[in-house]
Design a protein around this motif. Sequence first.
Motif, PDB file in Angstrom:
ATOM      1  N   PHE B  31       0.833  -1.201   0.000  1.00  0.00           N
ATOM      2  CA  PHE B  31       0.000   0.000   0.000  1.00  0.00           C
ATOM      3  C   PHE B  31       0.865   1.247   0.000  1.00  0.00           C
ATOM      4  O   PHE B  31       1.940   1.264   0.591  1.00  0.00           O
ATOM      5  N   THR B  32       0.373   2.311  -0.661  1.00  0.00           N
ATOM      6  CA  THR B  32       1.200   3.499  -0.861  1.00  0.00           C
ATOM      7  C   THR B  32       1.510   4.300   0.397  1.00  0.00           C
ATOM      8  O   THR B  32       2.556   4.929   0.477  1.00  0.00           O
ATOM      9  N   GLN B  33       0.601   4.295   1.362  1.00  0.00           N
ATOM     10  CA  GLN B  33       0.764   5.221   2.485  1.00  0.00           C
ATOM     11  C   GLN B  33       0.370   4.584   3.790  1.00  0.00           C
ATOM     12  O   GLN B  33      -0.597   3.827   3.842  1.00  0.00           O
ATOM     13  N   GLU B  47      -6.314   7.305   2.547  1.00  0.00           N
ATOM     14  CA  GLU B  47      -5.540   6.081   2.760  1.00  0.00           C
ATOM     15  C   GLU B  47      -5.744   5.560   4.181  1.00  0.00           C
ATOM     16  O   GLU B  47      -5.868   4.361   4.403  1.00  0.00           O
ATOM     17  N   THR B  50      -8.999   3.861   4.207  1.00  0.00           N
ATOM     18  CA  THR B  50      -8.940   2.560   3.548  1.00  0.00           C
ATOM     19  C   THR B  50      -8.435   1.485   4.509  1.00  0.00           C
ATOM     20  O   THR B  50      -8.965   0.383   4.578  1.00  0.00           O
TER      21      THR B  50
END
Lengths: 335, 512
Positions: B31-33, B47, B50
């Motif tokens: 995951f990006t963040q 994020e 999420t």
Amino acid sequence: MTPGKLVERLLHLIPVLAGVSVIVFLMMTLTPGDPVEIMIGDQNITEEGEAALRRDLGLDKPVFQRFFIFVGNALQGDFGLSFFHRRPVIDVIAERLPATIELSLVALIIALATAIPLGVLAAIRKNSIFDKLATVGSLLGVSLPGFWFGILLLMLFSVHLHLLPVSGRVGFESEVEPITHMLLLDSLLRGRFDAFLDALSHIILPAVTLGLPMTAILMRVTRTSMLEVMRQDYITFAEAKGLNRNRILFRHALKNALIPTVSVAAIETGSLLGGNMIVETVFGWPGLGRLVVESIFLRNYPLVQAAVLFYAVTYVLLNFLADILYTVLNPRVEL
Amino acid sequence: MTKFRRVLFASATALSVSLPVAQASEVRVGFTQDADTLDPANHRNRETETIIRNMYDGLLTRDPSMNIVPELAESFTQISPTVYEFKLRDGVKFHDGSPLTTEDIKFTFDRLIQEGGMGDGQTSPRKSLLGPLQSVDVVDDRTVRFNLEAPWPLLPAMLPFQEMVSKSFVERVGTEGMATQVNGTGPFKLVEWRTGDSIIMERFDDYYGGAADIEPVGKACVDRAIFKIIPESASRVAALLAGDVDLINELPPHSIAQVKNNPDTDVVTVNGTRSFFIAMNMENELFKDIRVRQAVAHAIDKNLIIDRILGGNAVSISGILSPDAFGKNKELQGIDYDPETSKMLLAEAGYPDGIDVTLDVTGAFKDTAEAIASLLTKAGIRTTVAVGEGGQLNSKWRTKGGPKSGDMYFTSWGNGSLDPYGIFNPTHRTDDRGNSAGYSNPDLDALLDAAVTETDRAKRAEIYREAEALAAADVPYVYLWVPQDIYGVSKRLKGWRPSADSRINLHDACVD
């Protein structure tokens, strides 16, 4: 060094920190970009909601007032709440710091362990093929972008050879009850050799990437100072006396040749701590550098201010340490 | 204990801990963040939402087709334009075993909407996501009523963004404790949050099953779910290819082929909710003339850019709304690609030799902006791309009525609820937050304001269709496209479907 000198040097920290806090505060505040706007992004907010948020973050006050509040609180060790984490920035930084220190230390060890022997060897075999390769290699080491080199290592060792993990600090299975929060150390202290190997496999690629420029620099420094020392009269004299060549090189020459290496290493360690944001991003390493970069983009003022002050203190202390090391190794030098 | 026995004991414990883990099924998300906080009431970050949405449930949720369905609520009805009633599902438990009550629901919303409601003097930054919600009343032990200050048909669309917390738990750990601890009613419990590295969750065995409308209902499929934070795209792709993770978000279009060609991985896409557009500064003498704005619109070959740069993973738009949005005007005639017309329009506007302009863009979209600039230049609009940093460009362009300085801005606006209000008002209402063009049309403002309180769904949709046509005719923006969200998945991953609101719901995800 006398205790008086020591105290004097430590007192130098005060103007440095004062200067750094003014600069970092002004730079953050004057940079265009509004933390509230960034926080809300493209979600709905009313004007009252925005004003309330600004008030909660303390951004409704004039810049001067904010600066004095910041300084006043900082003097009491309170650096405020991180805008985005909504927790004291000290806590947020403390969570990330061990990972950064651990990575920097391993990178330092790797750099010292490779640079010194290679530098010495290059000096001994001056103008040999090895020396020339080492020169080219160190040039590459300094100039290769860490980002690119990191991805390259990652593709080779993780994706193609499946030897090492891609990112993170440790596998999910290798949970070790923390003592120092340095995973390599903690896993050994807990007798978890499996976790140690796991943590080691995670740290190798980022540490090599991070340590590469330093390795290159230290190798050059070692080589140059070794050559310098080998030209000295006492070495020529020792050689003339017919002493064993290895004994001359390693007992007499190396000891003196390492003086610049050690002080350069001490100063460069500061850049390891501060300069690893790229490596931390590429390898998903949960360290302070990545946090600070993210925080700059988010205009997370309190966190950036506290982190930059921390970096400043570290730099000053490391420079100080380098000076002390220098005098210890070379008693003729006075501070 | 002797030293030897201690060692033996330690290795036995280590063995007993590691054995079940080795057999457990586990889904890992690259995951990006990282999450900013684990407190559902104390952030404004998608994020973060999420991640924590897998541990907390809402009164309502969305199915993968973006329909709003009851989750912790069993049903809901609108009693009057300003009163909604929710029936709470029976037998829902928090992770600590305590039952979810209507008091918890009231407490959750009080904490969100009251001034200073966070308990430490702060007001929840999510307050304004609930619009004119004034109070929540407990009617009985299964019923709550939401009272609005004014009619606000958006309420159901905005409720999936709010997660329910336990009153007794929040009172015990405080807002400070909520930042790092989790006691939700969601399918997963928090095991450990290694900040910056990963969030490790395990299945909550007493889970009530989730929304009845989203099959399959029941406990989560996997024993453990992990969000591993890998911010760098190339590394995230590498982690997927190496098998370190089973799912990654924000797969860059240029890596699609690589992921598809790898035998163990595949690419999954879903229509996103973020509209991309170019704002033309209407305070600028040049762009006050609609012919110049039309000339810009005619000069851009959207399909070419979608094909070549976005790998075909976007759908072109002629108005601000995504094709999936409520109230989308499907009859809208787009402005077709026609550089000759551009030149003609420029000449008519008094610029027979063309014009020189600058296009602002953030680093992430430099490539796309450069392609657009070369198309514009071919049509006589000589464009220089200027890369800026997000925060800086926002303070230059999103001035809320303050003076603007640039020519054009390549930007976007997300709309997780797919309700037009979330994107139309901020970008098109006079002096609103996202109105980078500095566009102002009193008729449009009136339509947008009317739509906010219009409770008749059909009428509301009609207002937005009219508004979209009105705005498109004025050409304040060049409406470009809505890109798809692109995920990389391992072929071991089963049952997971991407969602347009970019939520990653791991409830149904299974791993072979």
